[in-house]
Scaffold this motif. Structure first.
Motif, PDB file in Angstrom:
ATOM      1  N   SER A  24       0.808  -1.228   0.000  1.00 11.48           N
ATOM      2  CA  SER A  24       0.000   0.000   0.000  1.00 11.48           C
ATOM      3  C   SER A  24       0.836   1.270   0.000  1.00 11.48           C
ATOM      4  O   SER A  24       0.273   2.366  -0.006  1.00 11.48           O
ATOM      5  N   ILE A  25       2.176   1.127   0.022  1.00  5.70           N
ATOM      6  CA  ILE A  25       3.052   2.309   0.060  1.00  5.70           C
ATOM      7  C   ILE A  25       2.750   3.296  -1.078  1.00  5.70           C
ATOM      8  O   ILE A  25       2.644   4.494  -0.826  1.00  5.70           O
ATOM      9  N   PRO A  26       2.545   2.829  -2.340  1.00  5.56           N
ATOM     10  CA  PRO A  26       2.208   3.792  -3.398  1.00  5.56           C
ATOM     11  C   PRO A  26       0.920   4.575  -3.093  1.00  5.56           C
ATOM     12  O   PRO A  26       0.847   5.775  -3.356  1.00  5.56           O
ATOM     13  N   ILE A  27      -0.092   3.889  -2.506  1.00  5.89           N
ATOM     14  CA  ILE A  27      -1.360   4.548  -2.141  1.00  5.89           C
ATOM     15  C   ILE A  27      -1.112   5.560  -1.025  1.00  5.89           C
ATOM     16  O   ILE A  27      -1.632   6.677  -1.058  1.00  5.89           O
ATOM     17  N   ILE A  28      -0.290   5.162  -0.030  1.00  6.64           N
ATOM     18  CA  ILE A  28       0.032   6.042   1.107  1.00  6.64           C
ATOM     19  C   ILE A  28       0.738   7.308   0.615  1.00  6.64           C
ATOM     20  O   ILE A  28       0.406   8.417   1.041  1.00  6.64           O
ATOM     21  N   ILE A  29       1.684   7.130  -0.313  1.00 12.16           N
ATOM     22  CA  ILE A  29       2.418   8.278  -0.856  1.00 12.16           C
ATOM     23  C   ILE A  29       1.470   9.207  -1.619  1.00 12.16           C
ATOM     24  O   ILE A  29       1.549  10.426  -1.494  1.00 12.16           O
ATOM     25  N   ASP A  30       0.540   8.601  -2.371  1.00 13.82           N
ATOM     26  CA  ASP A  30      -0.452   9.382  -3.110  1.00 13.82           C
ATOM     27  C   ASP A  30      -1.346  10.175  -2.151  1.00 13.82           C
ATOM     28  O   ASP A  30      -1.636  11.352  -2.375  1.00 13.82           O
ATOM     29  N   LEU A  31      -1.756   9.527  -1.049  1.00 14.70           N
ATOM     30  CA  LEU A  31      -2.588  10.198  -0.028  1.00 14.70           C
ATOM     31  C   LEU A  31      -1.821  11.342   0.628  1.00 14.70           C
ATOM     32  O   LEU A  31      -2.390  12.397   0.905  1.00 14.70           O
ATOM     33  N   ARG A  32      -0.529  11.116   0.864  1.00 18.35           N
ATOM     34  CA  ARG A  32       0.314  12.155   1.476  1.00 18.35           C
ATOM     35  C   ARG A  32       0.385  13.389   0.567  1.00 18.35           C
ATOM     36  O   ARG A  32       0.325  14.519   1.028  1.00 18.35           O
ATOM     37  N   LYS A  33       0.495  13.140  -0.749  1.00 20.39           N
ATOM     38  CA  LYS A  33       0.546  14.245  -1.712  1.00 20.39           C
ATOM     39  C   LYS A  33      -0.772  15.012  -1.723  1.00 20.39           C
ATOM     40  O   LYS A  33      -0.786  16.241  -1.810  1.00 20.39           O
ATOM     41  N   LYS A  34      -1.897  14.277  -1.657  1.00 14.63           N
ATOM     42  CA  LYS A  34      -3.219  14.916  -1.702  1.00 14.63           C
ATOM     43  C   LYS A  34      -3.516  15.692  -0.426  1.00 14.63           C
ATOM     44  O   LYS A  34      -4.048  16.795  -0.468  1.00 14.63           O
ATOM     45  N   ALA A  35      -3.222  15.079   0.728  1.00 14.30           N
ATOM     46  CA  ALA A  35      -3.598  15.686   2.016  1.00 14.30           C
ATOM     47  C   ALA A  35      -2.503  16.588   2.593  1.00 14.30           C
ATOM     48  O   ALA A  35      -2.731  17.295   3.565  1.00 14.30           O
ATOM     49  N   THR A 104      -7.793  12.108   6.238  1.00 10.89           N
ATOM     50  CA  THR A 104      -7.093  10.981   5.608  1.00 10.89           C
ATOM     51  C   THR A 104      -6.693   9.921   6.627  1.00 10.89           C
ATOM     52  O   THR A 104      -6.685   8.738   6.313  1.00 10.89           O
ATOM     53  N   ALA A 105      -6.377  10.347   7.862  1.00 14.42           N
ATOM     54  CA  ALA A 105      -5.953   9.396   8.896  1.00 14.42           C
ATOM     55  C   ALA A 105      -7.031   8.358   9.172  1.00 14.42           C
ATOM     56  O   ALA A 105      -6.738   7.205   9.444  1.00 14.42           O
ATOM     57  N   VAL A 106      -8.314   8.802   9.102  1.00 17.05           N
ATOM     58  CA  VAL A 106      -9.412   7.876   9.372  1.00 17.05           C
ATOM     59  C   VAL A 106      -9.864   7.207   8.081  1.00 17.05           C
ATOM     60  O   VAL A 106      -9.951   5.987   7.998  1.00 17.05           O
ATOM     61  N   PHE A 107     -10.163   7.999   7.077  1.00 21.10           N
ATOM     62  CA  PHE A 107     -10.668   7.450   5.818  1.00 21.10           C
ATOM     63  C   PHE A 107      -9.892   8.051   4.666  1.00 21.10           C
ATOM     64  O   PHE A 107      -9.773   9.266   4.593  1.00 21.10           O
ATOM     65  N   PRO A 108      -9.311   7.302   3.766  1.00 18.38           N
ATOM     66  CA  PRO A 108      -9.407   5.843   3.633  1.00 18.38           C
ATOM     67  C   PRO A 108      -8.243   5.078   4.275  1.00 18.38           C
ATOM     68  O   PRO A 108      -8.090   3.897   4.029  1.00 18.38           O
ATOM     69  N   LEU A 109      -7.422   5.744   5.099  1.00 22.76           N
ATOM     70  CA  LEU A 109      -6.206   5.089   5.607  1.00 22.76           C
ATOM     71  C   LEU A 109      -6.499   4.045   6.681  1.00 22.76           C
ATOM     72  O   LEU A 109      -6.228   2.855   6.482  1.00 22.76           O
ATOM     73  N   ALA A 110      -7.057   4.476   7.839  1.00 20.51           N
ATOM     74  CA  ALA A 110      -7.354   3.515   8.916  1.00 20.51           C
ATOM     75  C   ALA A 110      -8.436   2.542   8.468  1.00 20.51           C
ATOM     76  O   ALA A 110      -8.367   1.343   8.719  1.00 20.51           O
ATOM     77  N   PHE A 111      -9.459   3.089   7.796  1.00 18.09           N
ATOM     78  CA  PHE A 111     -10.553   2.270   7.256  1.00 18.09           C
ATOM     79  C   PHE A 111     -10.914   2.814   5.887  1.00 18.09           C
ATOM     80  O   PHE A 111     -11.130   4.006   5.759  1.00 18.09           O
ATOM     81  N   PRO A 112     -10.931   2.027   4.820  1.00 25.12           N
ATOM     82  CA  PRO A 112     -10.796   0.572   4.753  1.00 25.12           C
ATOM     83  C   PRO A 112      -9.396   0.056   4.369  1.00 25.12           C
ATOM     84  O   PRO A 112      -9.251  -1.128   4.158  1.00 25.12           O
ATOM     85  N   LEU A 113      -8.387   0.932   4.251  1.00 24.07           N
ATOM     86  CA  LEU A 113      -7.084   0.471   3.777  1.00 24.07           C
ATOM     87  C   LEU A 113      -6.418  -0.499   4.755  1.00 24.07           C
ATOM     88  O   LEU A 113      -5.958  -1.570   4.371  1.00 24.07           O
ATOM     89  N   ILE A 114      -6.370  -0.136   6.058  1.00 23.77           N
ATOM     90  CA  ILE A 114      -5.735  -1.009   7.060  1.00 23.77           C
ATOM     91  C   ILE A 114      -6.777  -1.962   7.656  1.00 23.77           C
ATOM     92  O   ILE A 114      -6.648  -3.177   7.556  1.00 23.77           O
ATOM     93  N   ALA A 115      -7.816  -1.391   8.285  1.00 28.76           N
ATOM     94  CA  ALA A 115      -8.872  -2.225   8.872  1.00 28.76           C
ATOM     95  C   ALA A 115     -10.005  -2.367   7.863  1.00 28.76           C
ATOM     96  O   ALA A 115     -11.085  -1.812   8.022  1.00 28.76           O
ATOM     97  N   GLY A 116      -9.724  -3.102   6.797  1.00 23.23           N
ATOM     98  CA  GLY A 116     -10.718  -3.278   5.739  1.00 23.23           C
ATOM     99  C   GLY A 116     -11.469  -4.584   5.856  1.00 23.23           C
ATOM    100  O   GLY A 116     -11.274  -5.336   6.815  1.00 23.23           O
ATOM    101  N   PRO A 117     -12.331  -4.881   4.878  1.00 25.25           N
ATOM    102  CA  PRO A 117     -13.123  -6.126   4.918  1.00 25.25           C
ATOM    103  C   PRO A 117     -12.247  -7.368   5.050  1.00 25.25           C
ATOM    104  O   PRO A 117     -12.571  -8.294   5.786  1.00 25.25           O
ATOM    105  N   GLY A 118     -11.101  -7.366   4.335  1.00 28.49           N
ATOM    106  CA  GLY A 118     -10.202  -8.527   4.378  1.00 28.49           C
ATOM    107  C   GLY A 118      -9.641  -8.780   5.755  1.00 28.49           C
ATOM    108  O   GLY A 118      -9.686  -9.905   6.270  1.00 28.49           O
ATOM    109  N   SER A 119      -9.122  -7.710   6.417  1.00 30.32           N
ATOM    110  CA  SER A 119      -8.509  -7.888   7.743  1.00 30.32           C
ATOM    111  C   SER A 119      -9.547  -8.206   8.812  1.00 30.32           C
ATOM    112  O   SER A 119      -9.291  -8.990   9.720  1.00 30.32           O
ATOM    113  N   LEU A 120     -10.749  -7.619   8.706  1.00 33.94           N
ATOM    114  CA  LEU A 120     -11.812  -7.907   9.691  1.00 33.94           C
ATOM    115  C   LEU A 120     -12.267  -9.360   9.582  1.00 33.94           C
ATOM    116  O   LEU A 120     -12.436 -10.042  10.585  1.00 33.94           O
ATOM    117  N   THR A 121     -12.453  -9.811   8.336  1.00 33.83           N
ATOM    118  CA  THR A 121     -12.861 -11.208   8.114  1.00 33.83           C
ATOM    119  C   THR A 121     -11.766 -12.151   8.591  1.00 33.83           C
ATOM    120  O   THR A 121     -12.042 -13.180   9.206  1.00 33.83           O
TER     121      THR A 121
END
Length: 195
Positions: A24-35, A104-121
């Motif tokens: 998810s590092i590319p997504i995190i970097i993209d979020l950092r640029k946006k936020a 960004t810290a809450v959405f989409p980073l904490a949920f659903p990127l980290i605590a998403g459907p896959g990790s909850l299941t």
């Protein structure tokens, strides 16, 4: 309290593969640029709280709607299977909505990127096989690792490079695929025994 290091390590590796914070590092970097910046502490703590709450309350929520853990674990195995396919084949089956929020810290980073459907299941699937205290330790270890990755994401990307990230994703994809098959086989057997 029965600590089992094999269980802790397995649970850690499963959650690590599902959460896929390195991939998810590319997504995190993209979020950092946006936020402008990412609140690593806030994102890690919120994701950790969501995951721990679901670990303890998930079964009660399922009972409330009349679903047993084995059925949920089989469904979870399917989700893990598709996440693994995404990682191995480099395709996107799950489309995420584009957001440019200040939160960004809450959405989409904490949920659903980290605590998403896959990790909850995965948490409930693990709970069907492992002791809760071992899963909690594995979870805390993952949250600490997530925090470190969020804090140093740009340095990690420069160090590993895009090819390195792709290789890591594919390796963890294969591991996850094997885990999904094992989870499915174990829980489908339990379901037939109940029936």
């Amino acid at each position: 309290m029965q600590l089992n290091f094999k269980e802790i390590f397995t649970a850690f590796m499963v959650l690590f593969a599902v959460i896929d914070i390195i991939g998810s590092i590319p997504i995190i970097i993209d979020l950092r640029k946006k936020a402008g910046q990412i609140q690593s502490e806030k994102a890690s703590i919120i994701a950790g709280i969501i995951l721990v709450l679901f670990l303890f309350l998930g079964k009660s929520i399922l009972n409330l709607i009349g679903i047993d853990v084995n059925s949920f674990a089989v469904a979870g195995a399917f989700i893990l299977f598709f996440i693994a396919l995404e990682m191995i084949l480099g395709i996107t089956l799950y489309k995420q909505e584009e957001t440019t929020a200040v939160t960004t810290a809450v959405f989409p980073l904490a949920f659903p990127l980290i605590a998403g459907p896959g990790s909850l299941t995965t948490l409930l699937s693990l709970r069907a096989e492992f002791r809760t205290e071992n899963i909690v330790i594995a979870l805390i270890m993952n949250v600490i690792f997530i925090y470190i990755v969020l804090k140093t994401s740009s340095r990690i990307e420069r160090f590993i490079g895009q090819n390195g990230i792709n290789i890591i994703r594919k390796v963890f994809g294969v591991v996850l695929l094997a885990i999904a098959v094992k989870l499915f086989a174990h829980n489908i057997k339990a379901l037939f025994e109940i029936a």
